[in-house]
Design a protein around this motif. Structure first.
Motif, PDB file in Angstrom:
ATOM      1  N   GLN A   3      11.405  -4.775   3.761  1.00  0.00           N
ATOM      2  CA  GLN A   3      10.460  -4.178   4.689  1.00  0.00           C
ATOM      3  C   GLN A   3       9.057  -4.351   4.134  1.00  0.00           C
ATOM      4  OE1 GLN A   3      11.799  -0.128   5.010  1.00  0.00           O
ATOM      5  NE2 GLN A   3      13.046  -0.594   6.779  1.00  0.00           N
ATOM      6  N   LEU A   4       8.367  -5.369   4.621  1.00  0.00           N
ATOM      7  CA  LEU A   4       7.006  -5.605   4.182  1.00  0.00           C
ATOM      8  C   LEU A   4       6.044  -5.043   5.221  1.00  0.00           C
ATOM      9  CD1 LEU A   4       7.283  -9.264   2.845  1.00  0.00           C
ATOM     10  CD2 LEU A   4       7.257  -7.158   1.534  1.00  0.00           C
ATOM     11  N   THR A   5       5.034  -4.346   4.744  1.00  0.00           N
ATOM     12  CA  THR A   5       4.016  -3.771   5.608  1.00  0.00           C
ATOM     13  C   THR A   5       2.700  -4.465   5.305  1.00  0.00           C
ATOM     14  OG1 THR A   5       5.144  -1.634   5.534  1.00  0.00           O
ATOM     15  CG2 THR A   5       2.850  -1.623   6.256  1.00  0.00           C
ATOM     16  N   GLU A   6       2.037  -4.955   6.349  1.00  0.00           N
ATOM     17  CA  GLU A   6       0.747  -5.616   6.161  1.00  0.00           C
ATOM     18  C   GLU A   6      -0.371  -4.585   6.247  1.00  0.00           C
ATOM     19  OE1 GLU A   6      -0.474  -9.809   7.648  1.00  0.00           O
ATOM     20  OE2 GLU A   6      -1.137  -8.385   9.166  1.00  0.00           O
ATOM     21  N   ILE A  20      -3.018  -7.729   2.735  1.00  0.00           N
ATOM     22  CA  ILE A  20      -2.020  -7.780   1.669  1.00  0.00           C
ATOM     23  C   ILE A  20      -0.695  -7.295   2.229  1.00  0.00           C
ATOM     24  CG2 ILE A  20      -3.685  -7.498  -0.210  1.00  0.00           C
ATOM     25  CD1 ILE A  20      -2.839  -4.546  -0.375  1.00  0.00           C
ATOM     26  N   LEU A  21       0.395  -7.710   1.613  1.00  0.00           N
ATOM     27  CA  LEU A  21       1.726  -7.264   2.017  1.00  0.00           C
ATOM     28  C   LEU A  21       2.233  -6.248   1.003  1.00  0.00           C
ATOM     29  CD1 LEU A  21       3.403 -10.615   3.124  1.00  0.00           C
ATOM     30  CD2 LEU A  21       2.640  -8.742   4.579  1.00  0.00           C
ATOM     31  N   ILE A  22       2.673  -5.100   1.503  1.00  0.00           N
ATOM     32  CA  ILE A  22       3.205  -4.022   0.671  1.00  0.00           C
ATOM     33  C   ILE A  22       4.714  -3.968   0.883  1.00  0.00           C
ATOM     34  CG2 ILE A  22       3.128  -1.553   0.184  1.00  0.00           C
ATOM     35  CD1 ILE A  22       0.446  -2.931  -0.290  1.00  0.00           C
ATOM     36  N   ASP A  23       5.463  -3.948  -0.199  1.00  0.00           N
ATOM     37  CA  ASP A  23       6.914  -3.795  -0.126  1.00  0.00           C
ATOM     38  C   ASP A  23       7.192  -2.309   0.065  1.00  0.00           C
ATOM     39  OD1 ASP A  23       9.580  -4.358  -0.162  1.00  0.00           O
ATOM     40  OD2 ASP A  23       9.640  -5.082  -2.226  1.00  0.00           O
ATOM     41  N   SER A  24       7.240  -1.866   1.324  1.00  0.00           N
ATOM     42  CA  SER A  24       7.201  -0.447   1.652  1.00  0.00           C
ATOM     43  C   SER A  24       8.335   0.425   1.124  1.00  0.00           C
ATOM     44  CB  SER A  24       7.034  -0.233   3.158  1.00  0.00           C
ATOM     45  OG  SER A  24       7.879  -1.055   3.896  1.00  0.00           O
ATOM     46  N   PRO A  25       9.548  -0.062   0.859  1.00  0.00           N
ATOM     47  CA  PRO A  25      10.537   0.852   0.274  1.00  0.00           C
ATOM     48  C   PRO A  25      10.146   1.323  -1.125  1.00  0.00           C
ATOM     49  CG  PRO A  25      11.633  -1.058   1.188  1.00  0.00           C
ATOM     50  CD  PRO A  25      10.161  -1.331   1.224  1.00  0.00           C
ATOM     51  N   CYS A  38     -12.669 -14.409  -2.986  1.00  0.00           N
ATOM     52  CA  CYS A  38     -13.423 -14.644  -4.220  1.00  0.00           C
ATOM     53  C   CYS A  38     -12.526 -14.841  -5.447  1.00  0.00           C
ATOM     54  CB  CYS A  38     -14.415 -13.513  -4.464  1.00  0.00           C
ATOM     55  SG  CYS A  38     -13.653 -11.934  -4.930  1.00  0.00           S
ATOM     56  N   CYS A  39     -11.216 -14.674  -5.284  1.00  0.00           N
ATOM     57  CA  CYS A  39     -10.213 -14.918  -6.339  1.00  0.00           C
ATOM     58  C   CYS A  39     -10.270 -13.936  -7.509  1.00  0.00           C
ATOM     59  CB  CYS A  39     -10.310 -16.344  -6.869  1.00  0.00           C
ATOM     60  SG  CYS A  39     -10.006 -17.567  -5.594  1.00  0.00           S
ATOM     61  N   LYS A  40     -11.007 -12.847  -7.388  1.00  0.00           N
ATOM     62  CA  LYS A  40     -11.047 -11.865  -8.481  1.00  0.00           C
ATOM     63  C   LYS A  40      -9.849 -10.923  -8.365  1.00  0.00           C
ATOM     64  CE  LYS A  40     -15.898 -12.102  -9.476  1.00  0.00           C
ATOM     65  NZ  LYS A  40     -17.149 -11.409  -9.627  1.00  0.00           N
ATOM     66  N   PRO A  41      -9.384 -10.377  -9.508  1.00  0.00           N
ATOM     67  CA  PRO A  41      -8.186  -9.530  -9.500  1.00  0.00           C
ATOM     68  C   PRO A  41      -8.471  -8.122  -8.972  1.00  0.00           C
ATOM     69  CG  PRO A  41      -9.052  -9.720 -11.716  1.00  0.00           C
ATOM     70  CD  PRO A  41      -9.884 -10.626 -10.857  1.00  0.00           C
ATOM     71  N   ILE A  42      -7.682  -7.710  -8.013  1.00  0.00           N
ATOM     72  CA  ILE A  42      -7.794  -6.372  -7.417  1.00  0.00           C
ATOM     73  C   ILE A  42      -6.597  -5.554  -7.870  1.00  0.00           C
ATOM     74  CG2 ILE A  42      -7.883  -5.059  -5.259  1.00  0.00           C
ATOM     75  CD1 ILE A  42      -8.847  -7.685  -3.899  1.00  0.00           C
ATOM     76  N   ASN A  43      -6.847  -4.385  -8.442  1.00  0.00           N
ATOM     77  CA  ASN A  43      -5.769  -3.452  -8.787  1.00  0.00           C
ATOM     78  C   ASN A  43      -5.378  -2.698  -7.525  1.00  0.00           C
ATOM     79  OD1 ASN A  43      -5.491  -3.696 -11.723  1.00  0.00           O
ATOM     80  ND2 ASN A  43      -7.611  -3.041 -11.745  1.00  0.00           N
ATOM     81  N   VAL A  44      -4.105  -2.809  -7.149  1.00  0.00           N
ATOM     82  CA  VAL A  44      -3.600  -2.164  -5.941  1.00  0.00           C
ATOM     83  C   VAL A  44      -2.658  -1.046  -6.365  1.00  0.00           C
ATOM     84  CG1 VAL A  44      -2.309  -2.497  -3.795  1.00  0.00           C
ATOM     85  CG2 VAL A  44      -3.760  -4.345  -4.667  1.00  0.00           C
ATOM     86  N   LEU A  45      -2.915   0.149  -5.871  1.00  0.00           N
ATOM     87  CA  LEU A  45      -2.082   1.309  -6.162  1.00  0.00           C
ATOM     88  C   LEU A  45      -1.519   1.823  -4.845  1.00  0.00           C
ATOM     89  CD1 LEU A  45      -1.169   3.357  -8.331  1.00  0.00           C
ATOM     90  CD2 LEU A  45      -3.239   4.648  -7.837  1.00  0.00           C
ATOM     91  N   VAL A  46      -0.199   1.798  -4.731  1.00  0.00           N
ATOM     92  CA  VAL A  46       0.478   2.223  -3.503  1.00  0.00           C
ATOM     93  C   VAL A  46       1.152   3.556  -3.771  1.00  0.00           C
ATOM     94  CG1 VAL A  46       2.231   1.626  -1.784  1.00  0.00           C
ATOM     95  CG2 VAL A  46       0.884  -0.189  -2.880  1.00  0.00           C
ATOM     96  N   SER A  47       0.937   4.507  -2.878  1.00  0.00           N
ATOM     97  CA  SER A  47       1.568   5.814  -3.017  1.00  0.00           C
ATOM     98  C   SER A  47       1.871   6.366  -1.633  1.00  0.00           C
ATOM     99  CB  SER A  47       0.657   6.768  -3.793  1.00  0.00           C
ATOM    100  OG  SER A  47      -0.588   6.889  -3.144  1.00  0.00           O
ATOM    101  N   GLU A  48       2.452   7.536  -1.612  1.00  0.00           N
ATOM    102  CA  GLU A  48       2.773   8.196  -0.352  1.00  0.00           C
ATOM    103  C   GLU A  48       1.775   9.326  -0.137  1.00  0.00           C
ATOM    104  OE1 GLU A  48       6.710   9.906   1.957  1.00  0.00           O
ATOM    105  OE2 GLU A  48       6.804   9.472  -0.170  1.00  0.00           O
ATOM    106  N   SER A  49       1.154   9.360   1.035  1.00  0.00           N
ATOM    107  CA  SER A  49       0.179  10.405   1.322  1.00  0.00           C
ATOM    108  C   SER A  49       0.889  11.725   1.611  1.00  0.00           C
ATOM    109  CB  SER A  49      -0.709   9.990   2.508  1.00  0.00           C
ATOM    110  OG  SER A  49       0.067   9.926   3.680  1.00  0.00           O
TER     111      SER A  49
END
Length: 65
Positions: A3-6, A20-25, A38-49
């Motif tokens: 289950q990918l969430t865009e 970006i695609l988030i692996d929602s499970p 721009c190819c720079k690294p982005i730190n992505v933090l996924v959580s539940e609100s």
């Protein structure tokens, strides 16, 4: 079943909106994804609100989180 969430995010470096695609499970995950512009690294933090929805926070390498 995968289950990918865009999600659309704004790059903290160049300001462009990228998708970006988030692996929602897998809530509560952290990874690095390069900006497609721009190819720079982005730190992505996924959580539940609080209301149970997917929350995505983004940080540059210099941000403290």
């Amino acid at each position: 079943m995968n289950q990918l969430t865009e999600k659309s995010i704004g790059c903290p470096y160049c300001g462009e909106t990228i998708k970006i695609l988030i692996d929602s499970p897998y809530i509560e995950q952290q990874y690095i994804e390069d900006c497609q512009v721009c190819c720079k690294p982005i730190n992505v933090l996924v959580s539940e609100s609080v209301n149970g929805e997917l929350a995505v926070s983004i940080y540059s390498e210099d941000d403290v989180f």
